[in-house]
Design an enzyme around this catalytic site. Structure first.
Site, PDB file in Angstrom:
ATOM      1  N   GLN A 101       0.801  -1.218   0.000  1.00 35.24           N
ATOM      2  CA  GLN A 101       0.000   0.000   0.000  1.00 35.24           C
ATOM      3  C   GLN A 101       0.841   1.278   0.000  1.00 35.24           C
ATOM      4  O   GLN A 101       0.337   2.342  -0.331  1.00 35.24           O
ATOM      5  CB  GLN A 101      -0.949   0.003   1.206  1.00 35.24           C
ATOM      6  N   ARG A 156       3.704  -0.021  13.083  1.00 43.15           N
ATOM      7  CA  ARG A 156       3.454  -1.353  12.544  1.00 43.15           C
ATOM      8  C   ARG A 156       3.533  -1.263  11.024  1.00 43.15           C
ATOM      9  O   ARG A 156       2.802  -0.485  10.406  1.00 43.15           O
ATOM     10  CB  ARG A 156       2.050  -1.829  12.952  1.00 43.15           C
ATOM     11  N   HIS A 158       0.924  -9.278   4.647  1.00 38.95           N
ATOM     12  CA  HIS A 158      -0.269  -8.439   4.497  1.00 38.95           C
ATOM     13  C   HIS A 158      -0.792  -8.632   3.074  1.00 38.95           C
ATOM     14  O   HIS A 158      -0.732  -7.737   2.238  1.00 38.95           O
ATOM     15  CB  HIS A 158       0.083  -6.982   4.803  1.00 38.95           C
ATOM     16  N   ASN A 171      -1.921 -10.725   8.474  1.00 34.59           N
ATOM     17  CA  ASN A 171      -2.928  -9.683   8.612  1.00 34.59           C
ATOM     18  C   ASN A 171      -4.240 -10.157   8.016  1.00 34.59           C
ATOM     19  O   ASN A 171      -4.305 -10.515   6.841  1.00 34.59           O
ATOM     20  CB  ASN A 171      -2.493  -8.423   7.868  1.00 34.59           C
ATOM     21  N   GLU A 172      -5.291 -10.192   8.840  1.00 34.58           N
ATOM     22  CA  GLU A 172      -6.653 -10.389   8.365  1.00 34.58           C
ATOM     23  C   GLU A 172      -6.813 -11.556   7.399  1.00 34.58           C
ATOM     24  O   GLU A 172      -7.141 -11.362   6.219  1.00 34.58           O
ATOM     25  CB  GLU A 172      -7.172  -9.109   7.699  1.00 34.58           C
ATOM     26  N   GLU A 213      -5.060  -2.091  14.000  1.00 36.07           N
ATOM     27  CA  GLU A 213      -5.582  -1.099  13.051  1.00 36.07           C
ATOM     28  C   GLU A 213      -6.909  -0.565  13.564  1.00 36.07           C
ATOM     29  O   GLU A 213      -7.737  -1.336  14.065  1.00 36.07           O
ATOM     30  CB  GLU A 213      -5.884  -1.720  11.668  1.00 36.07           C
ATOM     31  N   TRP A 256      -4.919   3.392  11.744  1.00 36.79           N
ATOM     32  CA  TRP A 256      -4.795   3.181  10.306  1.00 36.79           C
ATOM     33  C   TRP A 256      -5.264   4.439   9.625  1.00 36.79           C
ATOM     34  O   TRP A 256      -6.413   4.760   9.741  1.00 36.79           O
ATOM     35  CB  TRP A 256      -5.613   1.976   9.837  1.00 36.79           C
ATOM     36  N   GLU A 307      -5.503   2.006  -1.425  1.00 34.60           N
ATOM     37  CA  GLU A 307      -6.568   1.345  -0.671  1.00 34.60           C
ATOM     38  C   GLU A 307      -7.145   0.184  -1.495  1.00 34.60           C
ATOM     39  O   GLU A 307      -8.331   0.109  -1.785  1.00 34.60           O
ATOM     40  CB  GLU A 307      -7.620   2.381  -0.252  1.00 34.60           C
ATOM     41  N   TRP A 308      -6.288  -0.721  -1.895  1.00 35.68           N
ATOM     42  CA  TRP A 308      -6.672  -1.963  -2.569  1.00 35.68           C
ATOM     43  C   TRP A 308      -7.632  -1.698  -3.741  1.00 35.68           C
ATOM     44  O   TRP A 308      -7.321  -0.850  -4.564  1.00 35.68           O
ATOM     45  CB  TRP A 308      -7.232  -2.961  -1.549  1.00 35.68           C
TER      46      TRP A 308
HETATM   47  C1  PNW Z   1      -8.008  -3.415   6.359  1.00 35.03           C
HETATM   48  N1  PNW Z   1     -14.056  -4.949   4.364  1.00 35.03           N
HETATM   49  O1  PNW Z   1      -8.718  -4.027   5.327  1.00 35.03           O
HETATM   50  C2  PNW Z   1      -6.582  -3.672   5.932  1.00 35.03           C
HETATM   51  O2  PNW Z   1      -5.799  -4.389   6.841  1.00 35.03           O
HETATM   52  C3  PNW Z   1      -5.881  -2.473   5.388  1.00 35.03           C
HETATM   53  O3  PNW Z   1      -4.867  -2.892   4.523  1.00 35.03           O
HETATM   54  C4  PNW Z   1      -6.886  -1.549   4.733  1.00 35.03           C
HETATM   55  O4  PNW Z   1      -6.274  -0.493   4.052  1.00 35.03           O
HETATM   56  C5  PNW Z   1      -7.798  -1.056   5.841  1.00 35.03           C
HETATM   57  O5  PNW Z   1      -8.448  -2.115   6.485  1.00 35.03           O
HETATM   58  C6  PNW Z   1      -8.870  -0.072   5.367  1.00 35.03           C
HETATM   59  O6  PNW Z   1      -9.727  -0.690   4.461  1.00 35.03           O
HETATM   60  C7  PNW Z   1     -10.071  -4.184   5.183  1.00 35.03           C
HETATM   61  O7  PNW Z   1     -14.461  -4.849   3.171  1.00 35.03           O
HETATM   62  C8  PNW Z   1     -10.561  -4.032   3.908  1.00 35.03           C
HETATM   63  O8  PNW Z   1     -14.834  -5.310   5.290  1.00 35.03           O
HETATM   64  C9  PNW Z   1     -11.879  -4.295   3.643  1.00 35.03           C
HETATM   65  C10 PNW Z   1     -12.706  -4.722   4.665  1.00 35.03           C
HETATM   66  C11 PNW Z   1     -12.214  -4.873   5.945  1.00 35.03           C
HETATM   67  C12 PNW Z   1     -10.881  -4.611   6.204  1.00 35.03           C
END
Ligand code: PNW
Length: 481
Positions: A21, A78, A124, A170-171, A382, A432, A439-440
């Site tokens: 990112q 982090r 990540h 991560n997640e 986060e 965060w 942002e993906w």
């Molecule tokens: C987290 N959803 O991701 C990530 O760990 C980060 O990289 C990201 O930038 C941040 O939250 C903000 O979006 C998520 O769709 C992305 O529920 C999407 C979801 C949840 C978390």
């Protein structure tokens, strides 16, 4: 509320980011591509056709980022390591890239010299692309676990003496569900043939989640067996999950569905780690599509967290579905809504369609996790928000991000209440994010930073109001030693 609550003297706060990112420099110093480099090249996947090719250019601006952390008064940072920078092809017999590894060693040294505590995320979401091509990445448990363990060992060897806080994954929910069911994240697999020619969203997410859990457990074993005694650090996994309120509190089915929602999102990973099994609700709905635990695998996973890493953003209203669950359902046969039966929104609108803030939900989820998992030490890894239309604001207004500042006030209040009034053992908090960043799937249109990044002008960084305020909030709460 809030006024009498405190946080302990050794409470650690700072900001979080992730390699793809922010780093850019995707072809530099021998880095190999990850699945996100490949995914971004597929037309239509990322808003505005964006990629992480340049992002915040943090690979070249580590000193600027450290200066920002210092300006904010942050104690900790982090960040994540790009696996394919360290091992460009990713595999256990593939060569290590000394330049890539050295970049992170140097960065850790610089952080420590600046008095900032590093927390490192090993993964990540950026699987080395070669491993995806070779054997399907985490769809292949044996290969993926062996390759991840070797990567983890290389990093522990290089930095274990300096870094005391490690996060494996991560997640994993996002990797599994968004990557293999919804198809919105790399590698973009789904049952929806309009989005991808390959994928089975009814099976693959559960296989991938299982592999990630075993890879986590195996890396923790390496750390504990080979490094912990010498280095004295700690290691855990970071899980995401939102709070759940019933759409109709009078309807017992909606009330019950709330726990089930959190189980499908969080306990999927946390129950094996803390209780040695998958939640009953998931076993019941998924049957043989949910992998079963071999004695060897569950031995790696059960008891594998030194701390619970919690990513948290918002809350939802939950409405139970009636009838048999869809084969592609990953939520627990329920609807996830942003307003309730009375038509009330769970929180104000932001730029992220899934995110509406509700700080009380943060306090409730902290308590829920604390109760279910035996009062673990919790690190919030986060928490933060985007702002509706932020990207379109004139610069002076954009920098005056009162909405984000208020979000931090409310959420940190809620966390201090959870610590002080509910007995939750929460010991760290990472906002965060340090910077606006990639942002993906939403590309650069959605900003999460406390620092504005000017993508048109040499990635110039300007702190927003929230960057200047968050330290004052923590100063009020953290007791003086
Ligand atoms: C987290 N959803 O991701 C990530 O760990 C980060 O990289 C990201 O930038 C941040 O939250 C903000 O979006 C998520 O769709 C992305 O529920 C999407 C979801 C949840 C978390």
């Amino acid at each position: 509320m809030g006024s009498t609550s405190t946080l302990p003297p050794d409470f650690l706060w700072g900001f979080a980011t992730a390699s793809y990112q922010i780093e850019g420099a995707v072809n530099e110093d021998g880095r190999g591509p990850s699945i996100w480099d490949t995914f971004c090249k597929i037309p239509g996947k990322i808003a505005g056709g964006a990629t992480g090719d340049v992002a915040c250019d943090s690979y070249h601006r580590t000193h600027e980022d450290i200066a920002l952390l210092k300006t904010c008064g942050a104690q900790a940072y982090r960040f994540s390591i790009s696996w394919s920078r360290v091992i460009p092809l990713g595999g256990r017999n593939d060569p290590i890239n000394p330049k890539g590894l050295q970049h992170y060693v140097k960065f850790v040294d610089d952080l420590l010299e600046a008095g900032i505590t590093p927390l490192i995320t090993l993964f990540h979401w950026d699987v080395p692309d070669e491993l995806e091509k070779r054997y399907g990445g985490p769809l292949n448990k044996e290969e993926f676990v062996a390759d991840f363990v070797r990567y983890a060992r290389v990093v522990f060897e290089a930095m274990g003496s300096k870094v005391k806080h490690w996060i494996t994954f991560n997640e994993p929910w996002c990797s599994s569900v968004l990557g293999y069911n919804v198809g919105q994240f790399a590698p973009g697999r789904t049952s929806d043939r309009t989005k991808s020619p390959v994928g089975d969203g009814s099976r693959e997410p559960w296989i991938v989640g299982h592999s990630l859990l075993v890879a986590h457990g195996a890396a923790v074993k390496v750390y504990r067996d080979e490094f912990k005694a010498r280095d004295g650090g700690e290691i855990g996994i970071t899980l995401n999950g939102d709070w759940a309120e019933p759409w109709d509190p009078e309807n017992p089915a909606d009330v019950e569905a709330c726990d089930r929602k959190i189980e499908f999102a969080i306990s999927w990973f946390a129950d094996p780690i803390y209780h040695g099994k998958y939640p009953d609700s998931m076993v019941k709905q998924l049957g043989d599509r949910l992998p079963t635990w071999s004695p060897e695998d569950i031995a790696l996973v059960h008891g594998s967290n030194d701390f619970y890493g919690m990513n948290h953003y918002c809350a939802n209203y939950i409405k139970a579905r009636t009838g048999e669950p869809d084969l592609n359902d990953t939520a627990g046969n329920l609807e996830i809504l942003l307003s309730n039966k009375k038509g009330e929104w769970v929180g104000p609108e932001t730029q992220s369609p899934w995110l509406r803030p509700s700080a009380i939900g943060f306090r409730k989820l902290l308590k829920w996790l604390s109760d279910r998992y035996g009062r673990p030490k919790i690190y919030v890894t986060e928490n933060g928000t985007s702002l509706k239309g932020e990207n379109d604001l004139p610069l002076d207004q954009l920098l005056d991000d009162e909405f984000r500042t208020q979000y931090f006030r409310d959420y940190i209040d809620a966390m201090a209440d959870a610590y002080t009034l509910d007995g939750v053992n929460v010991r760290a908090y990472m906002g965060w994010s340090l910077l606006d960043n990639f942002e993906w799937a939403e590309g650069y249109e959605t900003r999460f930073g406390v620092t504005y990044v000017d993508y048109e002008n040499d990635q110039k960084r300007i702190p927003k109001k929230s960057a200047k305020t968050i330290g004052e909030i923590f100063n009020r709460y953290i007791q003086k030693a």
